[in-house]
Design a protein around this motif. Structure first.
Motif, short mmCIF file in Angstrom:
data_model
loop_
_atom_site.label_atom_id
_atom_site.label_comp_id
_atom_site.label_asym_id
_atom_site.label_seq_id
_atom_site.Cartn_x
_atom_site.Cartn_y
_atom_site.Cartn_z
N LEU A 24 0.86 -1.17 0.00
CA LEU A 24 0.00 0.00 0.00
C LEU A 24 0.90 1.23 0.00
CD1 LEU A 24 -2.87 -0.83 2.52
CD2 LEU A 24 -3.04 -0.51 0.07
N GLY A 25 0.86 1.96 -1.10
CA GLY A 25 1.67 3.16 -1.21
C GLY A 25 0.78 4.39 -1.19
N LYS A 26 1.36 5.52 -1.53
CA LYS A 26 0.59 6.76 -1.47
C LYS A 26 -0.51 6.78 -2.52
CE LYS A 26 3.97 9.44 -4.02
NZ LYS A 26 4.93 10.49 -3.93
N ASP A 27 -0.28 6.14 -3.68
CA ASP A 27 -1.33 6.12 -4.70
C ASP A 27 -2.57 5.37 -4.19
OD1 ASP A 27 0.30 7.53 -6.42
OD2 ASP A 27 1.05 5.74 -7.44
N LYS A 49 -10.92 17.56 10.67
CA LYS A 49 -9.80 17.25 11.56
C LYS A 49 -9.36 15.81 11.37
CE LYS A 49 -11.08 20.64 14.99
NZ LYS A 49 -11.73 20.88 16.25
N GLN A 50 -10.34 14.91 11.16
CA GLN A 50 -10.03 13.51 10.92
C GLN A 50 -9.27 13.37 9.59
OE1 GLN A 50 -13.48 11.02 10.51
NE2 GLN A 50 -12.31 9.13 10.58
N PHE A 51 -9.72 14.11 8.58
CA PHE A 51 -9.08 14.09 7.27
C PHE A 51 -7.63 14.56 7.38
CE2 PHE A 51 -8.09 16.43 3.33
CZ PHE A 51 -8.16 15.38 2.43
N ILE A 52 -7.40 15.66 8.07
CA ILE A 52 -6.05 16.21 8.24
C ILE A 52 -5.17 15.23 9.04
CG2 ILE A 52 -4.72 18.05 9.35
CD1 ILE A 52 -7.07 19.93 8.56
N SER A 53 -5.76 14.61 10.04
CA SER A 53 -5.03 13.63 10.84
C SER A 53 -4.59 12.44 9.99
CB SER A 53 -5.90 13.16 12.01
OG SER A 53 -5.28 12.09 12.69
N GLN A 54 -5.48 11.95 9.14
CA GLN A 54 -5.14 10.84 8.25
C GLN A 54 -4.02 11.23 7.30
OE1 GLN A 54 -8.73 9.57 6.31
NE2 GLN A 54 -9.41 8.34 8.06
N MET A 55 -4.09 12.43 6.75
CA MET A 55 -3.05 12.92 5.83
C MET A 55 -1.70 13.02 6.55
SD MET A 55 -4.16 13.20 2.79
CE MET A 55 -2.99 14.23 1.96
N ALA A 56 -1.72 13.52 7.79
CA ALA A 56 -0.48 13.66 8.56
C ALA A 56 0.10 12.29 8.88
CB ALA A 56 -0.74 14.44 9.84
N SER A 59 1.63 10.94 5.69
CA SER A 59 2.88 11.64 5.39
C SER A 59 4.01 11.13 6.28
CB SER A 59 2.68 13.14 5.59
OG SER A 59 3.88 13.83 5.36
N SER A 60 3.73 10.95 7.55
CA SER A 60 4.73 10.43 8.49
C SER A 60 5.16 9.02 8.11
CB SER A 60 4.16 10.46 9.90
OG SER A 60 5.04 9.86 10.81
N LEU A 61 4.19 8.18 7.75
CA LEU A 61 4.49 6.81 7.34
C LEU A 61 5.35 6.80 6.08
CD1 LEU A 61 4.06 3.75 7.55
CD2 LEU A 61 1.96 4.05 6.22
N GLU A 62 5.01 7.65 5.12
CA GLU A 62 5.78 7.71 3.88
C GLU A 62 7.22 8.15 4.15
OE1 GLU A 62 5.18 9.36 -0.63
OE2 GLU A 62 4.45 10.61 1.00
N GLN A 63 7.41 9.14 5.01
CA GLN A 63 8.76 9.60 5.35
C GLN A 63 9.55 8.50 6.05
OE1 GLN A 63 8.17 13.16 7.64
NE2 GLN A 63 7.75 14.42 5.85
N THR A 64 8.90 7.75 6.94
CA THR A 64 9.57 6.64 7.62
C THR A 64 9.99 5.57 6.64
OG1 THR A 64 8.28 7.08 9.61
CG2 THR A 64 9.31 4.92 9.47
#
Length: 153
Positions: A24-27, A49-56, A59-64
């Motif tokens: 499961l990638g960003k796409d 807020k839930q939407f922004i939390s999911q995006m954050a 993003s954190s997972l992708e950076q890791t």
């Protein structure tokens, strides 16, 4: 006045075939998010807020994941480095065939202690205590001078 949406308008543009994937990638995440947004209840929309939390979180997972890939590449490149591969030879005694610098002919069999390892054009070069530098594969014998039995007087 009621508004009627034709579902075929947005379903027509989506792929009808499903191709399962173990990754499961960003796409994939963005597809899930878009599906979630398209199918949300208009009278009770998704909490921003839930939407922004999911995006954050994504993003954190992708950076890791990117950092883990970078570390893997770094470790792999270090393991392939001739300097790392031959660093264990520092302090060892090597025996090698010396060559006459003027004629290029074989000379004596020489032994000397390795004081450092460097790299030249992808090859490991051993710098010896006697001032010579030889390619690591030119060593005929490697011994540990600290474990050799010393004769008593």
């Amino acid at each position: 006045m009621s508004v009627h949406l034709d579902p075929s308008l947005y379903l027509k543009n989506q792929s009808s075939e499903r191709t399962p994937s173990t990754n499961l990638g960003k796409d994939e995440f963005l597809k899930i998010l878009m599906t979630q947004l398209q199918n949300q209840d208009p009278s009770n929309p998704m909490d921003d807020k839930q939407f922004i939390s999911q995006m954050a979180q994504f993003s954190s997972l992708e950076q890791t994941m990117n950092m883990a890939k970078s570390i893997d590449r770094l470790v792999e490149s270090q393991l392939m480095s001739p300097v790392i591969q031959y660093s264990h030879m520092i302090g060892k005694e090597v025996t090698y065939q010396s060559f006459d610098k003027e004629t290029g002919e074989k000379s004596d069999i020489v032994s000397s202690k390795v004081i450092s390892v460097s790299q030249s054009e992808g090859w490991a070069v051993l710098e010896l205590e006697n001032g010579e530098k030889i390619f690591a594969d030119a060593a005929m014998e490697v011994s540990d001078p600290t474990t050799e039995v010393k004769e008593e007087d």
